[in-house]
Design a protein around this motif. Sequence first.
Motif, short mmCIF file in Angstrom:
data_model
loop_
_atom_site.label_atom_id
_atom_site.label_comp_id
_atom_site.label_asym_id
_atom_site.label_seq_id
_atom_site.Cartn_x
_atom_site.Cartn_y
_atom_site.Cartn_z
N ALA A 89 0.85 -1.21 -0.12
CA ALA A 89 -0.07 0.06 -0.11
C ALA A 89 0.77 1.47 0.11
O ALA A 89 0.72 2.38 -0.76
CB ALA A 89 -0.76 0.09 1.15
N GLU A 90 1.96 1.15 0.64
CA GLU A 90 2.77 2.35 0.77
C GLU A 90 3.59 2.78 -0.58
O GLU A 90 3.38 3.75 -1.06
CB GLU A 90 4.01 2.13 1.91
N SER A 91 3.93 1.41 -1.07
CA SER A 91 4.48 1.56 -2.52
C SER A 91 3.63 1.98 -3.44
O SER A 91 4.04 3.00 -4.28
CB SER A 91 5.13 0.18 -2.82
N ARG A 92 2.37 1.72 -3.50
CA ARG A 92 1.31 2.29 -4.52
C ARG A 92 1.03 3.84 -3.99
O ARG A 92 0.98 4.51 -5.08
CB ARG A 92 0.08 1.54 -4.15
N ARG A 93 0.95 4.21 -2.99
CA ARG A 93 0.96 5.59 -2.62
C ARG A 93 1.73 6.41 -2.98
O ARG A 93 1.80 7.61 -3.73
CB ARG A 93 0.39 5.70 -0.92
N ALA A 102 4.17 5.73 -5.35
CA ALA A 102 4.13 5.88 -6.94
C ALA A 102 3.01 6.72 -7.15
O ALA A 102 3.39 7.70 -8.31
CB ALA A 102 3.85 4.37 -7.35
N LEU A 103 1.95 6.83 -6.84
CA LEU A 103 0.66 7.54 -7.27
C LEU A 103 1.10 9.18 -6.90
O LEU A 103 1.06 10.01 -7.74
CB LEU A 103 -0.44 7.27 -6.33
N LEU A 104 1.66 9.41 -5.61
CA LEU A 104 1.93 10.92 -5.20
C LEU A 104 3.15 11.26 -5.94
O LEU A 104 3.04 12.50 -6.57
CB LEU A 104 2.03 10.93 -3.93
N PHE A 105 4.17 10.53 -6.26
CA PHE A 105 5.28 11.29 -7.00
C PHE A 105 4.90 11.15 -8.46
O PHE A 105 5.94 11.93 -9.01
CB PHE A 105 6.71 10.41 -6.70
N GLY A 106 4.04 10.22 -8.77
CA GLY A 106 3.58 10.27 -10.38
C GLY A 106 2.84 11.74 -10.53
O GLY A 106 3.21 12.29 -11.70
#
Lengths: 134, 499
Positions: free
Chosen positions: A9-13, A15-19
């Motif tokens: 979940a942290e990895s996805r968040r 990736a989304l935020l820095f995307g």
Amino acid sequence: MTSPDPATAESRRSALLFGAVGLLATVLLVAPWLPAEWAVWGFAVAAGLLPAALVVGGVGGRRHRHPIVMVAVILGLWLAATLAGLVIARGGPPPGPLMLAVVGLWLLPLVPVGLLFALTFDRLLSDDEGEDPS
Amino acid sequence: VSGLSSPVAWATAVGYLVVVAGVGAWASRRARDPKGFFIANQSLGLVVTGLATATAAFSGFVFLGGPGLTYRIGAASLLICLPLSFTAALLGWVVALPLRRLAGAHEIYTVADVVALRFGRRTGGWAALTVVVGTVGYLGTQLLALGIFLEAIFGTRDALGPWSRPVAMGIGLVVLLAYSAAGGMVAGVYTDVLQGVLMVAAALAVGWVAVESVGGFGPLVESIAASESLGPSFLDPLGGRVSPVGALGFFFVFSVGVLGQPHMLHKLFMIESPRRLKWFPLVVAGSQSLCLFIWLGVGFAVPALVASGAMSPLVSPDDATPSFLLHAASPLLIGLVVAGVLAAIMSTADSFLNIGAAALVRDLPRAFDRPVADELEAGRWAVVGLGIASAVVALTFGDLVALLGTLAFGTFAAALTPALAIGLAWRRVGPIAAGASIAIGLGLNVGLEVGRRFEWIVLPAGALPSALALAASFVVLIVTTFVAPGPPASQAVWDVIDR
């Protein structure tokens, strides 16, 4: 259906935020080649949001619903609104645009940002860091 | 700045140089190992760290170049300095804790050490190269300004002719090198405290006198707006003196770009405990904001005075502050500003002497796996060598140094901000992404600035090279991370960053 483990979940968040940071940076990179009004509006909004997006990405990626994220979102919206206000106020009667810049970018954020930093800072410290070394 | 020479200015300059030399002598006993020399034994309190950070960031540009830039381009120049209301907090939120935590758990004395620990020594080498390039520009311009300013104060031009500037620069350099080489960062930060107090006092006093000289802020803006030569557009940050995209580019580079400035980040290694960072943004932003009064006051008062005919037009925009002092200030105020300007120049110069020396004797040798045996001794000699070499280069290639000085902030911003701001927060960023981001940021900023200056490259109106390079560096880091994610970050390192 099971929820993803915390690391995923942290990895996805993150990736989304820095995307999102990447998208803002792309706008800033291509803006000078856009038609004049698009360039100014794109640059104003992206330049206002990007500082806050870095805070949201750094803190929000690892700590879900952290109070600093809310502070950063408000700061980003404030900066973007002030810069957009400067775009709208161009050519207005003096000293309107000058005062908007001085008040919106400097005088109003100066103390609240520092205080909000101090009030939320302890939430970033680990237990042993919070102890007084003296 | 000719005409500043007076007994009061002379006495102030000599007194100031003697005091900082004395602080250096006191500090030399406290810099007995590399940790003392490079990061002041990691023992500083909040106020010392905050003032050292603020003064390292504010060079002579704030006192001389900033008002001059306002004279030239009007209110657009403010978009460089107004973001400081939140940039210190940005430092605190984004990079301060990871940097201080790593410096507490590992032998971290430089920004390149952090990059090397997180991404490997080759990427650390790129960061060290960036520091060397930026240091040449920053240090060279500070020494050039020091020479010009002391030359004017001591009035040596008539007596010494072509040797006037080298001699004046040499006097300042001897004092600067004495305290920087002997006392390392211990001397640097404690002289910074003195320098910070002088800078704030001088900036407040001159800013106030400048606005009052025109009758207050209201009459000031009215006279500018009514002037044929200036007009309302002078008071509009996006109003025409600089293209709106260019002015917004200032805001972008000087807000986010703070996260990549090694002379500011270096101070974060020195604070005694992470918890001391709690009030760091208020101390830094507060002291920097007070210094801004000279930028605002003189920057707008001088054009208003020129427009009303009370002052003659300036030969060079950078003469704004000295010309105003000669026009309206008392000898005592001139003396205070002399000390303030010297403080601003020397506090930035001593920071760059230290991080530049560290890059030469620590970061670059380690990047090539050839660490220096005695980094303390080598560091002292590197400070002396770097200072003398920068002075010679500044005197010989003044134009080149001025160019490097103008692009130094942008170089640090473009090369180091994404790797630090995102690389210390996102595990997925790997050495390839960080290295590519640093190399692209460094190469693109220098390449675009030089290309534009020599008219090899034509950029769209308002496109700032540093803004393009910073944006490109972000995009490269993030795209590369998605396309080719790095190997898992060292868990030991990550456990320290993310406690």
